[in-house]
Design a protein around this motif. Sequence first.
Motif, PDB file in Angstrom:
ATOM      1  N   ASN A   1       1.110   7.442  -6.158  1.00  0.00           N
ATOM      2  CA  ASN A   1       0.246   8.432  -6.202  1.00  0.00           C
ATOM      3  C   ASN A   1       0.515   9.683  -5.838  1.00  0.00           C
ATOM      4  OD1 ASN A   1      -1.758   6.754  -7.480  1.00  0.00           O
ATOM      5  ND2 ASN A   1      -2.540   5.729  -5.746  1.00  0.00           N
ATOM      6  N   GLY A   2       1.806  10.109  -5.326  1.00  0.00           N
ATOM      7  CA  GLY A   2       2.148  11.237  -5.031  1.00  0.00           C
ATOM      8  C   GLY A   2       2.539  11.609  -3.790  1.00  0.00           C
ATOM      9  N   ASP A   3       2.403  10.611  -2.837  1.00  0.00           N
ATOM     10  CA  ASP A   3       2.699  10.702  -1.223  1.00  0.00           C
ATOM     11  C   ASP A   3       4.239  10.498  -1.135  1.00  0.00           C
ATOM     12  OD1 ASP A   3       2.672  10.620   1.498  1.00  0.00           O
ATOM     13  OD2 ASP A   3       0.816   9.497   1.676  1.00  0.00           O
ATOM     14  N   LYS A   4       4.951  11.534  -1.024  1.00  0.00           N
ATOM     15  CA  LYS A   4       6.379  11.384  -0.708  1.00  0.00           C
ATOM     16  C   LYS A   4       6.743  11.004   0.492  1.00  0.00           C
ATOM     17  CE  LYS A   4      10.822  13.521  -0.600  1.00  0.00           C
ATOM     18  NZ  LYS A   4      11.265  13.122   0.567  1.00  0.00           N
ATOM     19  N   ALA A   5       5.862  11.188   1.679  1.00  0.00           N
ATOM     20  CA  ALA A   5       6.301  10.527   2.840  1.00  0.00           C
ATOM     21  C   ALA A   5       5.684   9.008   2.856  1.00  0.00           C
ATOM     22  CB  ALA A   5       5.159  11.227   3.717  1.00  0.00           C
ATOM     23  N   ALA A   6       5.198   8.355   2.178  1.00  0.00           N
ATOM     24  CA  ALA A   6       4.641   7.206   1.896  1.00  0.00           C
ATOM     25  C   ALA A   6       6.240   6.205   1.607  1.00  0.00           C
ATOM     26  CB  ALA A   6       3.826   6.782   1.034  1.00  0.00           C
ATOM     27  N   ARG A   7       6.970   6.908   0.546  1.00  0.00           N
ATOM     28  CA  ARG A   7       8.153   6.375   0.099  1.00  0.00           C
ATOM     29  C   ARG A   7       9.090   6.333   1.310  1.00  0.00           C
ATOM     30  NH1 ARG A   7      13.836   7.418  -0.198  1.00  0.00           N
ATOM     31  NH2 ARG A   7      14.884   6.595  -2.172  1.00  0.00           N
TER      32      ARG A   7
ATOM     33  N   LEU B   1       0.815  -1.208  -0.012  1.00  0.00           N
ATOM     34  CA  LEU B   1      -0.038   0.054  -0.156  1.00  0.00           C
ATOM     35  C   LEU B   1       0.745   1.293  -0.069  1.00  0.00           C
ATOM     36  CD1 LEU B   1      -2.790  -1.001   2.526  1.00  0.00           C
ATOM     37  CD2 LEU B   1      -2.836  -0.979   0.180  1.00  0.00           C
ATOM     38  N   MET B   2       2.010   1.205   0.729  1.00  0.00           N
ATOM     39  CA  MET B   2       2.772   2.435   0.818  1.00  0.00           C
ATOM     40  C   MET B   2       3.562   2.711  -0.326  1.00  0.00           C
ATOM     41  SD  MET B   2       4.713   2.452   4.434  1.00  0.00           S
ATOM     42  CE  MET B   2       5.136   0.730   4.841  1.00  0.00           C
ATOM     43  N   TRP B   3       3.743   1.520  -1.177  1.00  0.00           N
ATOM     44  CA  TRP B   3       4.187   1.812  -2.558  1.00  0.00           C
ATOM     45  C   TRP B   3       3.245   2.523  -3.430  1.00  0.00           C
ATOM     46  CZ3 TRP B   3       8.659   1.708  -5.118  1.00  0.00           C
ATOM     47  CH2 TRP B   3       8.708   1.915  -6.492  1.00  0.00           C
ATOM     48  N   ARG B   4       1.841   2.006  -3.473  1.00  0.00           N
ATOM     49  CA  ARG B   4       1.120   2.686  -4.321  1.00  0.00           C
ATOM     50  C   ARG B   4       0.886   3.958  -3.960  1.00  0.00           C
ATOM     51  NH1 ARG B   4      -3.431  -2.281  -3.716  1.00  0.00           N
ATOM     52  NH2 ARG B   4      -2.167  -3.924  -4.628  1.00  0.00           N
ATOM     53  N   MET B   5       0.843   4.130  -2.568  1.00  0.00           N
ATOM     54  CA  MET B   5       0.406   5.619  -2.018  1.00  0.00           C
ATOM     55  C   MET B   5       1.674   6.566  -2.620  1.00  0.00           C
ATOM     56  SD  MET B   5      -0.452   4.664   1.726  1.00  0.00           S
ATOM     57  CE  MET B   5      -0.093   6.468   2.453  1.00  0.00           C
TER      58      MET B   5
ATOM     59  N   GLY C   1       1.807   9.959  10.203  1.00  0.00           N
ATOM     60  CA  GLY C   1       0.776  10.187   9.379  1.00  0.00           C
ATOM     61  C   GLY C   1       0.392   9.015   8.244  1.00  0.00           C
ATOM     62  N   VAL C   2       1.594   8.596   7.662  1.00  0.00           N
ATOM     63  CA  VAL C   2       1.279   7.413   6.826  1.00  0.00           C
ATOM     64  C   VAL C   2       0.563   6.376   7.461  1.00  0.00           C
ATOM     65  CG1 VAL C   2       2.665   5.912   5.118  1.00  0.00           C
ATOM     66  CG2 VAL C   2       3.109   8.385   5.112  1.00  0.00           C
ATOM     67  N   ILE C   3       1.082   5.844   8.552  1.00  0.00           N
ATOM     68  CA  ILE C   3       0.923   4.805   9.353  1.00  0.00           C
ATOM     69  C   ILE C   3      -0.759   4.952   9.590  1.00  0.00           C
ATOM     70  CG2 ILE C   3       1.032   3.515  11.234  1.00  0.00           C
ATOM     71  CD1 ILE C   3       3.960   4.472  11.371  1.00  0.00           C
TER      72      ILE C   3
END
Length: 280
Positions: A211-217, A204-208, A268-270
């Motif tokens: 989709n533009g969520d740098k914090a997920a990376r 899911l983090m990879w997908r996020m 916040g990602v969590i």
Amino acid sequence: MLPNTFVHLPDIGPVTERELWDSGVHTWEDFLSASSLPDRAERNAGQLRSLVAESQERLDEMDASYFSDALPRNEMWRLYAEFRDRAAFVDIETTGLSPDSSDITMVGVLDFQGYRAFVQDENMEDLRGALEEYDLLVTFNGAAFDLPFIEHKLGRMFAQVAHIDLMFPLRRMGLTGGLKAIEKRLKVGRPSALSTLNGFDAVLMWRMWRNGDKAARDTLVRYNAEDVLSLPKIAEIVYDGLTDRLDVPCAKLEPSDLPDVTLPFDEGVIERLAEMKVRR
């Protein structure tokens, strides 16, 4: 432990190895200087002495692949003390379980200098050269998953490298289940906020991130780093535990001095991951 090992020799199994140890032949040096050997070893003493001498030479040359080819699969852990300074601890993240239908999103590589992340569309092409620096790879479930997945996607690269898959010696010690469950039992932890995440969260983090969520990376990389950071600690527990079970005089493993890995992650990602799973 490796210089106390005889099960890599032809026709020497655990029973004969134990007979050697019980007779006072604790090391390769003892074997070469012994005036007599237990019956099962004495029958082929000439060839065995030649192979023991070769073992000494191969260890002096730090030839891990020689011992990797000779040792039984369930005894690969014996390589750890001699080769841990030349080891990489490896864990991959993927979009699914099958290499035929899924991709590698990143590979984490830890050694005693630090942690490196090899990320799809960033620097994955550097992974092969990086792994060629090492004589030993240490994984958890890497024999069935990580290493075949890497080779399926990037081509053969592990033919000449030794590999310890910690899952199997852990089972010998009665520690079953996934990596995170074993970490808890061994009290080898990670930051509490990250301890709630699992492999599906990594997808899911990879997908996020895509989709533009740098914090997920950043959080995905830190999640992976925590996976590999536990491997040296677990490897020491495995080595010490199984060496004690063998009850043969050999040098103890000095605790390793692991580097600090202080990569950022976003709570916040969590929280967003938890909300996504509730909605599912």
